[in-house]
Structures are given as structure tokens and as C-alpha cells.
Write a protein that holds these residues in place. Structure first.
Motif, mmCIF file in Angstrom:
data_model
loop_
_atom_site.group_PDB
_atom_site.id
_atom_site.type_symbol
_atom_site.label_atom_id
_atom_site.label_comp_id
_atom_site.label_asym_id
_atom_site.label_seq_id
_atom_site.Cartn_x
_atom_site.Cartn_y
_atom_site.Cartn_z
ATOM 1 N N SER A 142 0.713 -1.306 -0.013
ATOM 2 C CA SER A 142 -0.020 -0.077 0.044
ATOM 3 C C SER A 142 0.744 1.432 0.022
ATOM 4 O O SER A 142 0.212 2.410 -0.119
ATOM 5 C CB SER A 142 -0.710 -0.114 1.094
ATOM 6 O OG SER A 142 0.152 0.163 2.341
ATOM 7 N N GLU B 191 -6.342 1.219 -1.594
ATOM 8 C CA GLU B 191 -4.819 1.521 -1.636
ATOM 9 C C GLU B 191 -4.092 0.135 -1.653
ATOM 10 O O GLU B 191 -3.179 0.129 -2.275
ATOM 11 C CB GLU B 191 -4.548 2.496 -0.661
ATOM 12 C CG GLU B 191 -2.856 2.962 -0.556
ATOM 13 C CD GLU B 191 -2.867 3.883 -1.853
ATOM 14 O OE1 GLU B 191 -1.558 3.697 -2.287
ATOM 15 O OE2 GLU B 191 -3.729 4.785 -2.219
ATOM 16 N N VAL C 299 -8.844 3.062 2.374
ATOM 17 C CA VAL C 299 -7.639 2.273 2.891
ATOM 18 C C VAL C 299 -7.508 1.020 2.297
ATOM 19 O O VAL C 299 -6.330 0.525 1.721
ATOM 20 C CB VAL C 299 -7.721 1.942 4.573
ATOM 21 C CG1 VAL C 299 -6.556 1.044 4.973
ATOM 22 C CG2 VAL C 299 -7.594 3.549 5.130
ATOM 23 N N ASP D 275 -13.558 2.177 6.165
ATOM 24 C CA ASP D 275 -12.486 3.077 5.269
ATOM 25 C C ASP D 275 -12.209 2.381 4.230
ATOM 26 O O ASP D 275 -10.825 2.106 3.938
ATOM 27 C CB ASP D 275 -11.480 3.780 6.203
ATOM 28 C CG ASP D 275 -10.684 4.854 5.552
ATOM 29 O OD1 ASP D 275 -11.134 5.386 4.495
ATOM 30 O OD2 ASP D 275 -9.709 5.486 6.236
#
Length: 345
Positions: free
Chosen positions: A58, A94, A91, A88
Motif C-alpha cells: 500500500s 490503496e 484504505v 474506510d
């Protein structure tokens, strides 16, 4: 690779549920000379032929180090995937989507001959629960309401482009049903039920009823059996997608049998409403969108894997679930950070 040498295989996400099983399957394979396991944190595991390196997919800017690890690799098995935080999705996007793009770019730059990617039944568009199981040609647009299924479907599109632009790389996509083993039980309890849900409550004498929901029919596979399919796909000249699942199909009656309980019909809306409330209060980590997706997943035909990989699961779906539940009750785990064994926490 020279004919006298063995394969050098790089495995991303090598410390997770599937990764630990794949590493051990490759350890036993004489045609594999070495395995490099990539993970965010190095584990305490020491399988033969395996070395470890720390990489966070990430993290933008880590591409040069990733490319370095893939130099001279004969194959890459991309398993790394992050389920949380469901609150989220940026996150997980990513890590899962952009992290996969970074891996595929590194594979292309290093001219790795083989890429095996961990897709999922979750990549499939909604499909039949009672009709014939679907083949690998079923559309892979996922379910839009859950981050997991959106991301799995998006990475399928990324791979479509990769295959078009890099035909020299043999690409295999594994699409298994739900994967369980005893060593993954604590991790999966934390992911789907929460860190503080007591695993010892999963006892037959404490669960007299099992909700019977419309659409609750899904497929299960022992993780070690999935790892065997990955091993076979690495070694055979095959391309494309492979569905993986064991019999029988799991439904409320199957679950009731595991707990010696009675199935009781419950409106889907009631269960979803309770789950949505718990998720909003951050009591339950699994999102209501994932609940919606599970009720819409198609059932998978596994003919291609059985025919072209000569693959057969060694355990039934019920045996895989029994082992998993035993692990939940006992706090089963493994010597990696993701699979740390705990009954609570």
C-alpha cells in the motif's frame, strides 16, 4: 531458469490464510528451488526453501524494492489482500487495488514468466443459487455494495489489460469459494466478528438455533486444498480462471448440523438491519454490504480445475468448517502476525 535448476517463486501476502498454505505446498514441491515470501511483517515461520522480505504494497514509493525482489523470479503468486477497515474503503482500495497494480507493474518490468493471482468467488456478478453452477465465463462485475467485491472485480479488469499488454506472461486467476483452516480461525474471527467476540461461544450447546435466510447457500474449501491448486497451476501450462470449491454446498441445514441446532426461518431484512446497526456502532467489523454480497454469490462449477489441473479437494466443505470451528473455539493460529492465535482479542 536452466533445466537443471528449480523454480524461484515469489509469494505476496505469504503470512496470511492462503499464503502460509501456499508456502508449505511449495516447500514440498521438488520442482521449486526457493520461495521468497513478501509480507508487511516477517513471521516466525521457517519453512524449508523459504526466505522472507518486508514490503507494504500500500506504500507508494516502495516500487523499486518490490521490483528488486521480483528480479529473476520464475513465477509470482499474488495473494496479498486487506479485509479491514470496512469503515474506510479508501484504505483497502490503496492496499488491494493499487497494491495489485504495483505488483503487476513489477511483474511486467521484471518479465516474470508466470503470474498467479488470488481472485475470488466475490469477483462474480450475482448469480443463481438453485440452478446449474456457473463456469469461469460468468461475468465478474462483483456486487457494488461491498468494498471487497468491488475491489476484486476491479482487479479483474486490471488483469484484463495486463494480459493484453503482456502476452508473454502466463496469467492464472484462482476464484475459490470461502477458504477455512484451523490455523486461520482466530484471524477470521477478528475480521468478521470482531476482536473481542469470544471464540469459545461457538459451542453446540450454546447455539440451539441457526437462521435460515433466503439465498444462504455458499461453497467452502479447505485452504490447503486451494494451495494445492495454486501449486498445480504454477507447474502446468494453463492460463485463465479456475473455480475452486468442495462439496457439499453449505446452507442453513448444513450449519445446523455442525451445531446440532435447529434451522429457523428469519427475514433477511431483520438480520441485515441488526448487522447494519452493529456495524454503524463499530461493534461488528463485517459490513452489511458484505452480507448482501454473500446472499447473491453464484455457485461455482469446478470442472475446469478438476480436468486441467487434475485437482480434487481432499476434504469436504463440512470437514473444512469443522476444523475451522474447532480453531475458533480453541484460539487456533499460526506463527505469523495475521494468524496469531487467540480465543479473544
Amino acid at each position: 531458469m536452466k533445466p537443471s535448476e528449480g523454480l524461484r517463486v515469489v509469494v505476496t501476502g505469504a503470512t496470511g490464510n492462503v499464503g502460509t498454505s501456499v508456502v508449505r505446498a511449495l516447500e514440498r514441491e521438488p520442482r521449486v528451488a526457493s520461495v521468497l515470501g513478501l509480507a508487511r511483517r516477517s513471521p516466525r515461520l521457517s519453512p524449508a526453501k523459504t526466505e522472507w522480505a518486508e514490503v507494504d504494497l500500500s506504500m507508494a514509493g516502495d516500487e523499486p524494492r518490490l521490483a528488486q525482489y521480483l528480479e529473476d523470479a520464475d513465477a509470482v503468486v499474488h495473494l496479498a489482500w486487506r479485509f479491514q477497515p470496512t469503515h474506510d474503503p479508501a484504505v483497502t482500495w490503496e492496499s488491494n487495488v493499487l497494491g495489485s497494480v504495483r505488483v503487476f507493474d513489477a511483474v511486467a518490468a521484471a518479465r516474470v514468466p508466470v503470474l498467479v493471482y488470488a481472485s475470488s468467488v466475490g469477483a462474480y456478478s450475482p448469480g443463481p443459487k438453485d440452478g446449474p453452477p456457473v463456469s469461469e465465463s460468468w461475468p465478474t462485475h462483483g456486487w457494488p455494495g461491498a468494498a471487497y467485491t468491488r475491489e476484486k472485480a476491479y482487479v479483474e479488469r486490471v488483469l484484463d489489460t495486463f494480459e493484453r499488454d503482456h502476452p508473454q506472461t502466463r496469467v492464472v486467476r484462482m476464484r475459490p469459494g470461502f477458504l477455512f483452516k484451523e490455523e486461520s480461525a482466530s484471524e477470521q474471527r477478528r475480521i468478521f466478528l470482531g476482536r473481542f467476540f469470544p471464540g469459545h461461544l461457538f459451542r453446540p450447546d450454546l447455539i440451539p438455533l441457526v437462521p435460515e435466510l433466503s439465498g444462504l447457500r455458499f461453497q467452502v474449501l479447505h485452504t490447503d486444498d486451494a494451495a494445492d491448486a495454486y501449486r498445480r497451476a504454477l507447474l502446468r501450462d494453463v492460463r485463465g480462471a479456475f473455480n475452486l470449491a468442495a462439496d457439499p454446498v453449505v446452507d442453513a441445514g448444513t450449519l445446523a448440523g455442525l451445531f446440532d441446532a435447529r434451522p429457523v426461518k428469519v427475514p433477511n431484512a431483520a438480520v441485515r438491519g441488526a448487522l447494519a446497526a452493529a456495524w454503524r456502532l463499530r461493534v461488528a467489523p463485517a459490513s452489511p454490504g458484505l452480507f448482501d454480497a454473500v446472499l447473491r454469490l453464484p455457485l461455482l462449477a469446478t470442472d475446469r480445475a478438476r480436468r486441467e489441473l487434475e485437482w480434487e479437494p481432499s476434504r469436504t466443505s463440512v470437514e473444512a468448517l469443522e476444523e475451522f470451528l474447532r480453531g475458533v473455539r480453541s484460539g487456533g493460529g499460526d506463527a505469523t502476525d495475521p494468524l496469531a492465535g487467540r480465543r479473544v482479542g
